[in-house]
Design a protein around this motif. Structure first.
Motif, PDB file in Angstrom:
ATOM      1  N   ARG A 188       0.888  -1.127   0.027  1.00 11.28           N
ATOM      2  CA  ARG A 188      -0.069  -0.060   0.250  1.00 11.28           C
ATOM      3  C   ARG A 188       0.781   1.414   0.139  1.00 11.28           C
ATOM      4  O   ARG A 188       1.992   1.226   0.368  1.00 11.28           O
ATOM      5  N   CYS A 189       0.270   2.243  -0.331  1.00 14.73           N
ATOM      6  CA  CYS A 189       1.116   3.497  -0.340  1.00 14.73           C
ATOM      7  C   CYS A 189       1.256   3.770   1.202  1.00 14.73           C
ATOM      8  O   CYS A 189       0.490   3.708   2.062  1.00 14.73           O
ATOM      9  N   GLN A 190       2.379   4.174   1.506  1.00 19.35           N
ATOM     10  CA  GLN A 190       2.757   4.490   3.085  1.00 19.35           C
ATOM     11  C   GLN A 190       2.395   5.631   3.522  1.00 19.35           C
ATOM     12  O   GLN A 190       2.431   5.749   4.866  1.00 19.35           O
ATOM     13  N   HIS A 191       2.136   6.634   2.743  1.00 18.59           N
ATOM     14  CA  HIS A 191       1.577   7.717   3.267  1.00 18.59           C
ATOM     15  C   HIS A 191      -0.077   7.757   3.180  1.00 18.59           C
ATOM     16  O   HIS A 191      -0.530   8.461   4.403  1.00 18.59           O
ATOM     17  N   CYS A 192      -0.756   7.436   2.460  1.00 22.50           N
ATOM     18  CA  CYS A 192      -2.162   7.342   2.406  1.00 22.50           C
ATOM     19  C   CYS A 192      -2.745   6.069   3.003  1.00 22.50           C
ATOM     20  O   CYS A 192      -3.894   5.950   3.164  1.00 22.50           O
ATOM     21  N   ARG A 200     -12.666   2.374  -3.985  1.00 25.85           N
ATOM     22  CA  ARG A 200     -12.859   3.622  -3.373  1.00 25.85           C
ATOM     23  C   ARG A 200     -13.291   3.656  -1.992  1.00 25.85           C
ATOM     24  O   ARG A 200     -13.566   2.624  -1.335  1.00 25.85           O
ATOM     25  N   ASP A 201     -13.110   4.741  -1.282  1.00 19.58           N
ATOM     26  CA  ASP A 201     -13.476   4.860   0.060  1.00 19.58           C
ATOM     27  C   ASP A 201     -14.818   4.869   0.268  1.00 19.58           C
ATOM     28  O   ASP A 201     -15.720   4.986  -0.867  1.00 19.58           O
ATOM     29  N   PRO A 202     -15.727   4.374   1.175  1.00 19.79           N
ATOM     30  CA  PRO A 202     -17.129   4.693   1.477  1.00 19.79           C
ATOM     31  C   PRO A 202     -17.578   5.904   1.115  1.00 19.79           C
ATOM     32  O   PRO A 202     -16.887   7.051   0.944  1.00 19.79           O
ATOM     33  N   SER A 203     -18.904   6.091   0.388  1.00 15.96           N
ATOM     34  CA  SER A 203     -19.390   7.181   0.056  1.00 15.96           C
ATOM     35  C   SER A 203     -19.494   8.106   1.083  1.00 15.96           C
ATOM     36  O   SER A 203     -19.288   7.977   2.174  1.00 15.96           O
ATOM     37  N   GLN A 293     -13.865  29.683   2.606  1.00 20.07           N
ATOM     38  CA  GLN A 293     -12.521  29.149   2.291  1.00 20.07           C
ATOM     39  C   GLN A 293     -12.699  27.587   2.953  1.00 20.07           C
ATOM     40  O   GLN A 293     -13.193  27.626   4.085  1.00 20.07           O
ATOM     41  N   PRO A 294     -12.020  26.833   2.239  1.00 25.67           N
ATOM     42  CA  PRO A 294     -12.040  25.324   2.829  1.00 25.67           C
ATOM     43  C   PRO A 294     -11.209  25.344   4.135  1.00 25.67           C
ATOM     44  O   PRO A 294     -10.295  25.903   4.213  1.00 25.67           O
ATOM     45  N   VAL A 295     -11.610  24.560   5.186  1.00 21.66           N
ATOM     46  CA  VAL A 295     -10.956  24.447   6.430  1.00 21.66           C
ATOM     47  C   VAL A 295      -9.779  23.386   6.235  1.00 21.66           C
ATOM     48  O   VAL A 295     -10.131  22.292   5.487  1.00 21.66           O
ATOM     49  N   PRO A 296      -8.913  23.683   6.325  1.00 18.83           N
ATOM     50  CA  PRO A 296      -7.537  22.710   6.131  1.00 18.83           C
ATOM     51  C   PRO A 296      -7.894  21.224   7.057  1.00 18.83           C
ATOM     52  O   PRO A 296      -8.206  21.298   7.890  1.00 18.83           O
ATOM     53  N   LEU A 297      -7.375  20.268   5.872  1.00 21.78           N
ATOM     54  CA  LEU A 297      -7.790  19.019   6.660  1.00 21.78           C
ATOM     55  C   LEU A 297      -7.130  18.778   8.183  1.00 21.78           C
ATOM     56  O   LEU A 297      -7.734  18.447   9.068  1.00 21.78           O
ATOM     57  N   ALA A 298      -5.885  19.344   8.292  1.00 17.99           N
ATOM     58  CA  ALA A 298      -5.005  18.959   9.485  1.00 17.99           C
ATOM     59  C   ALA A 298      -5.548  19.865  10.418  1.00 17.99           C
ATOM     60  O   ALA A 298      -5.218  19.308  11.635  1.00 17.99           O
ATOM     61  N   LEU A 299      -5.959  20.843  10.335  1.00 18.06           N
ATOM     62  CA  LEU A 299      -6.653  21.768  11.357  1.00 18.06           C
ATOM     63  C   LEU A 299      -7.655  21.017  12.140  1.00 18.06           C
ATOM     64  O   LEU A 299      -7.750  21.459  13.451  1.00 18.06           O
ATOM     65  N   ALA A 300      -8.445  20.201  11.763  1.00 23.63           N
ATOM     66  CA  ALA A 300      -9.275  19.363  12.392  1.00 23.63           C
ATOM     67  C   ALA A 300      -8.862  18.272  12.981  1.00 23.63           C
ATOM     68  O   ALA A 300      -9.306  17.695  14.017  1.00 23.63           O
ATOM     69  N   ALA A 350     -13.732   9.091  10.274  1.00 24.04           N
ATOM     70  CA  ALA A 350     -14.891   9.252   9.142  1.00 24.04           C
ATOM     71  C   ALA A 350     -14.527  10.721   8.201  1.00 24.04           C
ATOM     72  O   ALA A 350     -14.698  10.724   7.033  1.00 24.04           O
ATOM     73  N   TYR A 351     -14.173  11.924   9.087  1.00 26.24           N
ATOM     74  CA  TYR A 351     -14.224  13.040   8.380  1.00 26.24           C
ATOM     75  C   TYR A 351     -12.884  13.229   7.593  1.00 26.24           C
ATOM     76  O   TYR A 351     -12.808  13.804   6.632  1.00 26.24           O
ATOM     77  N   HIS A 352     -11.670  12.372   7.930  1.00 28.89           N
ATOM     78  CA  HIS A 352     -10.443  12.509   7.341  1.00 28.89           C
ATOM     79  C   HIS A 352     -10.824  11.741   5.995  1.00 28.89           C
ATOM     80  O   HIS A 352     -10.360  12.141   4.699  1.00 28.89           O
ATOM     81  N   LEU A 353     -11.500  10.502   5.921  1.00 27.74           N
ATOM     82  CA  LEU A 353     -12.000   9.861   4.616  1.00 27.74           C
ATOM     83  C   LEU A 353     -12.755  10.589   3.724  1.00 27.74           C
ATOM     84  O   LEU A 353     -12.470  10.522   2.554  1.00 27.74           O
ATOM     85  N   ARG A 354     -13.721  11.152   4.435  1.00 21.98           N
ATOM     86  CA  ARG A 354     -14.625  12.030   3.688  1.00 21.98           C
ATOM     87  C   ARG A 354     -13.818  13.232   2.639  1.00 21.98           C
ATOM     88  O   ARG A 354     -14.401  13.472   1.750  1.00 21.98           O
ATOM     89  N   ARG A 355     -12.829  13.753   3.417  1.00 24.85           N
ATOM     90  CA  ARG A 355     -12.254  14.978   2.909  1.00 24.85           C
ATOM     91  C   ARG A 355     -10.876  14.692   2.088  1.00 24.85           C
ATOM     92  O   ARG A 355     -10.764  15.727   1.483  1.00 24.85           O
TER      93      ARG A 355
END
Length: 372
Positions: A188-192, A200-203, A293-300, A350-355
């Motif tokens: 697998r990709c070591q990063h993601c 794909r990820d779940p919907s 503006q989009p909220v940075p993923l890492a911020l959450a 779930a938030y991480h996978l969604r975004r």
């Protein structure tokens, strides 16, 4: 030798050279875990030889930690630390180098996860959640001095407690190193963590549904803690004896700290709703300088992940040391932090996978199909 099958080394090297150091964590986390293990194993050898400063030695009640190892004998525990530390350094380097058979890889992954769980979840106490909650105050106290009876920052972050922070940091390094190695073994990709054959990820709708249930758990679990601490501040001995409430009222700052923790928990619950709300993805209008503006993923994801992890050792400490002599509300509500951790961790994932977008390292992922 286990082969790297995610990307050619030359391509991965060019990508890594253009990214920040923390984004290259699969490359350096194994070395960091090995270095940490070697350092702590060497300390174990020093304590085995009779050196001072054994971090779990018996100490006065005011400076004891809540660790499961507190009060242990150095002649028993220190040699184990030395052996496990030095063995861990060898295993971590073997992970980095990809040395070993398929069966050996499975064994090293098991050892890695055991080390990660022990160091981050089981050996520490409430120190990490206290550090997260009161970290800003400690920075202020470093310049202004600590109010009350404490004799400076050193009387708060004394060695028994500081050692638990060091162990926790080592556990995070082992978590990163083991995750990267496990992904590598599984091609697998070591990063993601993506794999082209897994689909794909779940919907988005599925992830939102999971997230809402998880957020509900994360918001309900700390309610007993919040309610009891507010009641004590208002003078009601909910779940404790009147004599114990009187003792807290006579101790400067004790009820105020409990109230502050309850308020912080409530604010955290509000922020947790952002993991399933639009304002958690797009800055709302009332944040005028970022509105739209989009909220940075890492911020959450980063702060929510940290809180979900540090809640576990605090909850386990209360479970192992549960004592209702002065009333059930002193410790029992804090045991529900384990549920809080599970809910917050699930909602965050779930938030991480969604975004998450396409991986900049393997190229997999990307824009979701809006119909999903």
């Amino acid at each position: 030798m286990l082969a790297e099958r995610v990307r050619p080394a030359s391509t991965a090297g060019r990508i890594a050279g253009r990214t920040r150091w923390w984004r290259r964590w699969p490359a350096w986390s194994g070395y960091a875990a090995a270095g940490w293990s070697l350092m702590y194993g060497s300390l174990g050898m020093y304590w085995t030889a009779g050196g001072g400063g054994f971090p779990f030695a018996p100490i006065d009640q005011a400076h004891r930690s809540g660790s499961v190892l507190e009060g242990s004998r150095s002649e028993v525990v220190a040699p184990i630390m030395a052996v496990l530390g030095l063995l861990g350094a060898v295993i971590a380097l073997a992970m980095v180098r990809g040395i070993g058979s398929r069966r050996g890889a499975v064994a090293m992954i098991a050892v890695g996860w055991i080390a990660a769980a022990g160091l981050t979840l089981f050996i520490p106490d409430y120190t990490m959640i206290a550090l997260v909650a009161f970290g800003p105050l400690l920075l202020v106290f470093a310049f202004t001095g600590v109010p009350g009876a404490q004799d400076g920052i050193g009387d708060i972050l004394y060695w028994h407690r500081t050692n638990l922070i060091i162990l926790f940091a080592g556990g995070l390094l082992w978590t990163a190193a083991t995750l990267a190695y496990q992904r590598r073994v599984r091609a697998r990709c070591q990063h993601c963590g993506r794999h082209g054959a897994t689909g794909r990820d779940p919907s988005r709708q599925t992830l939102l549904r999971w997230g809402r249930w998880a957020v509900a758990v994360a918001c309900l679990a700390p309610l007993p803690y919040e309610i009891t601490r507010v009641a004590w501040y208002l003078g009601y001995p909910l779940g404790i004896s009147p004599a114990f409430l009187k003792m807290m009222q006579d101790t400067p700052g004790m009820l105020e700290v409990g109230l502050g923790c309850a308020v912080a928990s409530g604010v955290g619950g509000i922020l947790t709703h952002g993991l399933v709300s639009r304002w958690g993805e797009i800055y709302p209008r009332w944040i005028w300088f970022k509105a739209g503006q989009p909220v940075p993923l890492a911020l959450a994801v980063v702060p929510a992940s940290i809180v979900s992890i540090v809640l576990v050792p605090a909850g386990l400490m209360m479970l192992w040391t549960a004592n209702v002599r002065h009333g059930w509300a002193l410790q029992i509500p804090s045991i529900f932090w384990l549920l809080w951790s599970a809910g917050l961790g699930g909602a965050t994932y779930a938030y991480h996978l969604r975004r998450r977008s396409a991986c900049r390292h393997c190229g997999q992922g990307g824009e979701r199909d809006p119909s999903r």
